[in-house]
Design a protein around this motif. Structure first.
Motif, PDB file in Angstrom:
ATOM      1  N   TYR A 174       0.795  -1.225   0.000  1.00 29.14           N
ATOM      2  CA  TYR A 174       0.000   0.000   0.000  1.00 29.14           C
ATOM      3  C   TYR A 174       0.831   1.281   0.000  1.00 29.14           C
ATOM      4  N   VAL A 175       2.156   1.136   0.079  1.00 33.53           N
ATOM      5  CA  VAL A 175       3.027   2.314  -0.002  1.00 33.53           C
ATOM      6  C   VAL A 175       4.044   2.145  -1.130  1.00 33.53           C
ATOM      7  N   CYS A 176       4.872   1.091  -1.052  1.00 31.57           N
ATOM      8  CA  CYS A 176       5.968   0.952  -2.008  1.00 31.57           C
ATOM      9  C   CYS A 176       5.478   0.699  -3.427  1.00 31.57           C
ATOM     10  N   ILE A 177       4.598  -0.258  -3.609  1.00 33.59           N
ATOM     11  CA  ILE A 177       4.140  -0.590  -4.961  1.00 33.59           C
ATOM     12  C   ILE A 177       3.375   0.577  -5.599  1.00 33.59           C
ATOM     13  N   PRO A 178       2.424   1.201  -4.902  1.00 33.99           N
ATOM     14  CA  PRO A 178       1.731   2.344  -5.528  1.00 33.99           C
ATOM     15  C   PRO A 178       2.655   3.504  -5.864  1.00 33.99           C
ATOM     16  N   LEU A 179       3.682   3.741  -5.023  1.00 30.63           N
ATOM     17  CA  LEU A 179       4.594   4.865  -5.259  1.00 30.63           C
ATOM     18  C   LEU A 179       5.785   4.492  -6.137  1.00 30.63           C
ATOM     19  N   GLY A 180       5.892   3.243  -6.524  1.00 34.78           N
ATOM     20  CA  GLY A 180       7.010   2.826  -7.352  1.00 34.78           C
ATOM     21  C   GLY A 180       8.339   2.770  -6.615  1.00 34.78           C
ATOM     22  N   LEU A 181       8.313   2.552  -5.309  1.00 35.63           N
ATOM     23  CA  LEU A 181       9.531   2.469  -4.507  1.00 35.63           C
ATOM     24  C   LEU A 181      10.017   1.028  -4.444  1.00 35.63           C
ATOM     25  N   PRO A 182      11.317   0.818  -4.238  1.00 30.91           N
ATOM     26  CA  PRO A 182      11.803  -0.554  -4.048  1.00 30.91           C
ATOM     27  C   PRO A 182      11.089  -1.209  -2.872  1.00 30.91           C
ATOM     28  N   VAL A 183      10.666  -2.446  -3.051  1.00 30.53           N
ATOM     29  CA  VAL A 183       9.901  -3.107  -1.990  1.00 30.53           C
ATOM     30  C   VAL A 183      10.752  -3.341  -0.752  1.00 30.53           C
ATOM     31  N   LEU A 184      12.085  -3.343  -0.902  1.00 26.63           N
ATOM     32  CA  LEU A 184      12.938  -3.495   0.273  1.00 26.63           C
ATOM     33  C   LEU A 184      12.638  -2.429   1.313  1.00 26.63           C
ATOM     34  N   ILE A 185      12.282  -1.236   0.883  1.00 27.70           N
ATOM     35  CA  ILE A 185      11.992  -0.161   1.827  1.00 27.70           C
ATOM     36  C   ILE A 185      10.805  -0.540   2.709  1.00 27.70           C
ATOM     37  N   GLY A 186       9.794  -1.158   2.110  1.00 32.04           N
ATOM     38  CA  GLY A 186       8.674  -1.628   2.902  1.00 32.04           C
ATOM     39  C   GLY A 186       9.048  -2.784   3.815  1.00 32.04           C
ATOM     40  N   ASN A 187       9.897  -3.697   3.305  1.00 36.29           N
ATOM     41  CA  ASN A 187      10.336  -4.827   4.133  1.00 36.29           C
ATOM     42  C   ASN A 187      10.990  -4.351   5.427  1.00 36.29           C
ATOM     43  N   VAL A 188      12.041  -3.530   5.273  1.00 32.14           N
ATOM     44  CA  VAL A 188      12.838  -3.155   6.436  1.00 32.14           C
ATOM     45  C   VAL A 188      12.142  -2.109   7.301  1.00 32.14           C
ATOM     46  N   SER A 189      11.335  -1.237   6.696  1.00 26.33           N
ATOM     47  CA  SER A 189      10.570  -0.275   7.496  1.00 26.33           C
ATOM     48  C   SER A 189       9.539  -0.999   8.350  1.00 26.33           C
ATOM     49  N   GLY A 190       8.936  -2.046   7.788  1.00 22.69           N
ATOM     50  CA  GLY A 190       8.020  -2.857   8.576  1.00 22.69           C
ATOM     51  C   GLY A 190       8.723  -3.543   9.728  1.00 22.69           C
ATOM     52  N   MET A 191       9.915  -4.067   9.472  1.00 27.34           N
ATOM     53  CA  MET A 191      10.702  -4.674  10.548  1.00 27.34           C
ATOM     54  C   MET A 191      10.964  -3.669  11.662  1.00 27.34           C
ATOM     55  N   ALA A 192      11.389  -2.458  11.278  1.00 23.88           N
ATOM     56  CA  ALA A 192      11.749  -1.445  12.271  1.00 23.88           C
ATOM     57  C   ALA A 192      10.545  -1.006  13.087  1.00 23.88           C
ATOM     58  N   ALA A 193       9.461  -0.638  12.412  1.00 26.52           N
ATOM     59  CA  ALA A 193       8.290  -0.127  13.123  1.00 26.52           C
ATOM     60  C   ALA A 193       7.696  -1.187  14.042  1.00 26.52           C
ATOM     61  N   ALA A 194       7.519  -2.400  13.526  1.00 20.99           N
ATOM     62  CA  ALA A 194       6.930  -3.462  14.339  1.00 20.99           C
ATOM     63  C   ALA A 194       7.841  -3.860  15.492  1.00 20.99           C
ATOM     64  N   SER A 195       9.144  -3.874  15.259  1.00 21.78           N
ATOM     65  CA  SER A 195      10.072  -4.261  16.321  1.00 21.78           C
ATOM     66  C   SER A 195      10.113  -3.222  17.434  1.00 21.78           C
ATOM     67  N   VAL A 196      10.106  -1.942  17.072  1.00 22.36           N
ATOM     68  CA  VAL A 196      10.066  -0.903  18.104  1.00 22.36           C
ATOM     69  C   VAL A 196       8.805  -1.051  18.954  1.00 22.36           C
ATOM     70  N   ALA A 197       7.672  -1.294  18.299  1.00 21.15           N
ATOM     71  CA  ALA A 197       6.426  -1.500  19.041  1.00 21.15           C
ATOM     72  C   ALA A 197       6.538  -2.712  19.961  1.00 21.15           C
TER      73      ALA A 197
END
Length: 384
Positions: A174-197
């Motif tokens: 819902y962020v990387c694919i619609p904006l044309g960003l590398p999916v790695l950004i979503g992978n690692v950002s998800g890791m960071a946000a969920a891990s901090v929580a």
């Protein structure tokens, strides 16, 4: 003399590894080895789904294949066995010499399996999804931060499946694919946000992790490194298995030998069928080599430095995005090696004590990839 026997409570992880190997070897007797496109087109079939799940174990290095995954785990098992017995040929002590590898592996594998149980339906359309993220993130970090034992192991596995995987799925789709960003950004950002929580929840509910244990009587062979040529080459090899928190030459060697075998058998099977395995590995090795040489004083002063970051982010993303020309390989490797490790360290040093420092590493992956990969494309195409 210290007792270096393998504690019986840590055998479940090896049992799981043996079962995994048996399932994989058994699956090889059915037909020809499919390429990546064939596998994704038949994910509704048990054998293809099994190959996808096992391939998740090596996906952090962008290899996505069962043979490098199995090689990584067998090499790691050998490294831990050598560590337990104090053999000098163990290389860099696996999991940083704390004796927690069986718990790290168990928590990561349980979280991966639980993630597929909960979120495997997202693969129904045959499209790629970041189902691998739980294996290389929160579960292992929790064990390394709080200690081993079943309470921490299971808590990390459950939180990884409930938080990390859906966070990465949401950001990718819902962020990387619609904006044309590398999916790695979503992978690692998800890791960071969920891990901090998750770490904040562990601080709020300390009973989840208060029973963490650290093995007694297990010690790495302490050899004062000279940081010379041999050490540099060993460190470059070890960086290939750093992302799953192994950081050991034997584990990396198993990973790379498995990748080589997979590529020889079916060139369109590993690395998402890109057939750019050679370029990718060359860039990853160059990135680590440049990083280790440039930041060798940091290795000496700190004992560890995140020179592995471009291996699992900038270089493979650049190669898959812009192709395998030598300009792409070299520029992404050099820029990644120079910029991403100090950025990761700067972030990690500012984290509170109840948050594992790997958060800084994955945030550096996201920021560096977002900044460097487009620049690599411009330079390689002669736009700068």
């Amino acid at each position: 003399m210290k007792d270096l026997r393998f504690p019986i409570r840590q055998w479940p992880s090896l049992v799981m590894l043996v079962c995994l190997a048996a399932l994989l070897i058994g699956s090889l007797f059915f037909g020809q080895w499919p390429d990546y496109t064939q596998m994704t087109a038949t994910l509704d079939q048990p054998l293809s789904r099994l190959r996808w799940i096992v391939g998740d174990i090596s996906e952090v290095a962008f290899y996505k294949h069962e043979l490098p995954a199995l090689g990584l785990l067998l090499g790691a098992c050998l490294a831990h066995w050598a560590y337990v017995r104090g053999y000098r040929w163990q290389g860099f002590a696996i999991c940083y010499g704390n004796g927690l590898w069986p718990w790290v592996f168990t928590s990561s594998l349980l979280s991966l399996l639980l993630s597929h149980l909960l979120w495997g339906w997202t693969l129904a359309g045959g499209d790629w999804q970041p189902t691998f993220v739980a294996f290389v993130s929160l579960p292992a970090a929790m064990v390394l931060l709080f200690g081993g034992g079943w309470q921490v192991t299971i808590s990390g596995a459950v939180l990884g499946a409930l938080l990390v995987t859906p966070a990465s799925l949401l950001l990718v789709n819902y962020v990387c694919i619609p904006l044309g960003l590398p999916v790695l950004i979503g992978n690692v950002s998800g890791m960071a946000a969920a891990s901090v929580a998750a770490f904040m929840m562990c601080k709020r509910f300390p009973s989840w992790v208060k029973l963490g244990q650290r093995p007694n009587g297990l010690q790495a062979v302490c050899i004062q490194p000279d940081y010379g040529l041999v050490w540099v080459l060993r460190r470059v090899l070890a960086d290939f298995s750093e992302a799953p928190f192994f950081g050991n030459e034997l584990a990396s060697l198993g990973l790379l030998l498995g990748l080589l075998l997979a590529y020889v058998i079916a060139p369109a099977a590993p690395a998402y069928g890109s057939q750019m395995v050679v370029q990718m590995v060359a860039g990853q090795a160059l990135a680590s080599l440049v990083g280790v040489l440039v930041w060798r004083r940091q290795w000496q002063a700190r004992g560890w430095y995140p020179t592995y970051i471009p291996i699992v982010s900038i270089v493979p993303v650049a190669v898959l995005t812009h192709g395998g020309d030598w300009q792409v390989v070299v520029i992404s490797a050099v820029l990644g090696a120079l910029l991403s490790p100090p950025l990761a360290t700067a972030i990690s040093e500012r984290l509170p004590s109840h948050v594992h420092g790997y958060i800084g590493n994955v945030l550096s992956m996201a920021i560096s990839t977002l900044a460097i990969v487009p620049l690599v494309g411009l330079i390689a195409e002669g736009g700068v």
